[in-house]
Write a protein that holds these residues in place. Structure first.
Motif, mmCIF file in Angstrom:
data_model
loop_
_atom_site.group_PDB
_atom_site.id
_atom_site.type_symbol
_atom_site.label_atom_id
_atom_site.label_comp_id
_atom_site.label_asym_id
_atom_site.label_seq_id
_atom_site.Cartn_x
_atom_site.Cartn_y
_atom_site.Cartn_z
ATOM 1 N N GLY B 82 0.788 -1.233 0.000
ATOM 2 C CA GLY B 82 0.000 0.000 0.000
ATOM 3 C C GLY B 82 0.816 1.276 0.000
ATOM 4 O O GLY B 82 0.265 2.376 0.034
ATOM 5 N N LEU B 83 2.150 1.167 -0.001
ATOM 6 C CA LEU B 83 2.976 2.375 0.009
ATOM 7 C C LEU B 83 3.499 2.624 -1.404
ATOM 8 O O LEU B 83 4.461 1.996 -1.855
ATOM 9 C CB LEU B 83 4.155 2.201 0.979
ATOM 10 N N VAL B 84 2.819 3.531 -2.107
ATOM 11 C CA VAL B 84 3.210 3.801 -3.494
ATOM 12 C C VAL B 84 3.975 5.115 -3.554
ATOM 13 O O VAL B 84 3.454 6.172 -3.199
ATOM 14 C CB VAL B 84 1.959 3.879 -4.412
ATOM 15 N N LEU B 85 5.223 5.029 -3.984
ATOM 16 C CA LEU B 85 6.060 6.219 -4.075
ATOM 17 C C LEU B 85 6.581 6.355 -5.498
ATOM 18 O O LEU B 85 6.809 5.349 -6.179
ATOM 19 C CB LEU B 85 7.257 6.101 -3.103
ATOM 20 N N SER B 86 6.774 7.603 -5.925
ATOM 21 C CA SER B 86 7.321 7.810 -7.267
ATOM 22 C C SER B 86 8.779 7.360 -7.291
ATOM 23 O O SER B 86 9.397 7.157 -6.232
ATOM 24 C CB SER B 86 7.240 9.292 -7.635
ATOM 25 N N ALA B 87 9.332 7.218 -8.505
ATOM 26 C CA ALA B 87 10.725 6.773 -8.619
ATOM 27 C C ALA B 87 11.666 7.741 -7.893
ATOM 28 O O ALA B 87 12.574 7.329 -7.177
ATOM 29 C CB ALA B 87 11.109 6.671 -10.096
#
Lengths: 269, 222
Positions: B82-87
């Motif tokens: 559930g932890l979506v981070l950009s590159a």
């Protein structure tokens, strides 16, 4: 050991500093053994003795750099090493120590000035941040003290630019800036070259004669201890083997250990 | 295959633009690492033993696993929890944490080089723990820590090509893309090496000068 036999406060008129049955151990080694020592207000007490006799430990415990194992230390009538809780004495916590430690100032053998601060900055750091003095007031006081120890001209120099004797004089000014009730001097000339020892001793002489500061001094300078002290304590194996006026200790020592020590030291000199 | 200057000049703007991204990534990553390192250091020196132990174990864990694994974990595995981070965010966070552990050790070395008497003087003067650290100890630890800190700045800079693996458009990523587009690899990769060299060498020299300047200006060295 319980502290039940020790009062929560000392009665009025008690000595400024009292070590009451103080014991300090490092593992199996007992460095101080049930020490009782009083230092009166305005008294100059010299502590002499062979290496490892517990002289420096006395100062370090009074400065709260070391915890004691047994007994109680009182300063100005109040316990220093302990605090009162529910009518009993228990070991002081850091918060209590911070309130009591301001009564004591210490000058170290290795000076321990802050090398990244100038002489003046060394002397105002704690008054501003611990005593809450205004910067102007702290500077004025620090400049007076630096003048007193003959270091006013070097106020903007960093310690690396100063000789050992000069650094020690700044260290004395720094300790005085905190207005301590008791000054502890820990072999303040031991790390100095012989030719600069005199300048530091002169400052201590002036503190003693003009300001009548209460001082407890560990020293190897027997001549100086003899000249300046109100009382001399000879330590041996964690105990006071003998104490008395300089005249008694240096001219008519009673204890065999004192005689041996003085004879060895005076021979070496 | 021979060197083509016209191709070199043609790709130069893209490479320079990618270089800026590389510098940005190294700069931001290093800044985060500097702060994280300080937090890790102080976190290991509290009066709470459990806190010290947890932080020390975290530092050991992060130091003992490769940066690229951590990078993949944060970018590819974390979204499954559930932890979506950009590159970019993943990259900066990972570099900051990874190098923060190394920098905390550099700081620790600097602090432990300070003579015990300095701590005792602070105590004798009744300085608060915060004042002791930030006004007395850390400024003294700084000159001794600078060589190590400088090393890791250059280290982070040289590790930025790893960020290309999660799609951060930096120098290596751009060189890869150019190679794939034109089937010419000699110029892009040579330029990558050269660009790293012309940044790293002067930076290392400047850092040495800076170390001397800091030591002198703080009065610690004559």
């Amino acid at each position: 050991m319980s502290t039940q036999n020790h009062p929560l406060e000392l009665p009025e008129g008690s000595p400024l500093v009292r070590f009451s049955g103080v014991t300090k151990r490092y593992g199996d080694l007992t460095v101080l053994d049930n020490l009782d020592l009083d230092v009166g207000a305005h008294e100059m007490v010299s502590v002499i003795g062979p290496s490892g006799s517990g002289k420096t430990t006395v100062l370090r415990m009074l400065m709260t750099l070391e915890k004691i194992d047994e007994g109680v230390i009182y300063v100005d009538g109040k316990p220093l090493s302990h605090m009162e809780r529910n009518g009993q004495l228990e070991f002081a916590n850091e918060k209590y120590l911070r309130t009591q430690r301001t009564n004591i100032g210490m000058v170290f053998q290795q000076f321990n000035l802050f090398p990244h601060m100038t002489a003046l900055e060394n002397c105002i750091e704690a008054p501003i941040n611990v005593l809450g003095m205004k910067r102007d007031e702290a500077e004025e006081r620090a400049l007076n003290l630096l003048d007193m120890v003959g270091m006013l001209e070097k106020k903007d120099q960093h310690p690396t630019r100063l000789s050992g004797g000069q650094q020690q004089r700044v260290a004395i000014a720094r300790a005085l800036a905190m207005r301590p009730k008791v000054m502890l001097l820990d072999e303040v000339t031991s790390a100095l070259d012989p030719e600069v020892i005199g300048e530091v001793l002169n400052v201590i002489r002036a503190l003693n004669s003009e300001h009548k500061l209460t001082m407890l001094m560990v020293t190897h300078q027997m001549g100086f201890a003899r000249e300046i002290s109100d009382r001399v304590c000879f330590f041996y194996e964690g105990k006071i083997a003998e104490q008395g006026t300089p005249d008694q200790i240096f001219n008519d020592p009673q204890n065999e250990r004192t005689k041996q020590f003085l004879s060895a030291v005076l021979d070496a000199n | 295959m021979e060197w083509r200057w016209d191709f070199t000049i043609e790709i130069l703007p893209r490479m320079l633009s990618a270089m800026l991204n590389t510098l940005l990534a190294a700069g931001i990553g290093y800044t985060i690492a500097l702060v994280v390192g300080l937090i890790f250091l102080l976190g290991q020196r509290t009066k709470f033993r459990l806190c010290n132990w947890i932080v020390r174990e975290c530092v050991e864990f992060i130091r003992s696993t490769p940066l690229i694994v951590q990078l993949f974990f944060v970018y590819f595995v974390a979204p499954q929890f559930g932890l979506v981070l950009s590159a970019w965010v993943s990259a900066m966070l990972t570099i900051g944490l990874h190098y923060g552990t190394y920098l905390s050790e550099v700081y620790r070395g600097g602090l432990e080089a300070i003579p015990r008497g300095q701590w005792e003087a602070c105590r004798a003067l009744n300085l608060s723990p915060a004042r002791t650290y930030f006004r007395v100890l850390i400024p003294q630890a700084l000159p001794a820590s600078l060589p190590g800190m400088g090393n890791y700045l250059v280290g982070i800079f040289k590790d930025t090509p790893m960020l290309s693996t999660i799609g951060v458009v930096e120098l290596m990523h751009t060189a890869n893309a150019l190679g794939a587009e034109t089937y010419r690899y000699l110029e892009p990769y040579t330029m990558v090496g050269f660009m790293f060299l012309i940044i790293s060498l002067p930076t290392a020299a400047w850092l040495r000068k800076f170390e001397r300047y800091v030591g002198r200006s703080m009065g610690i060295t004559k």
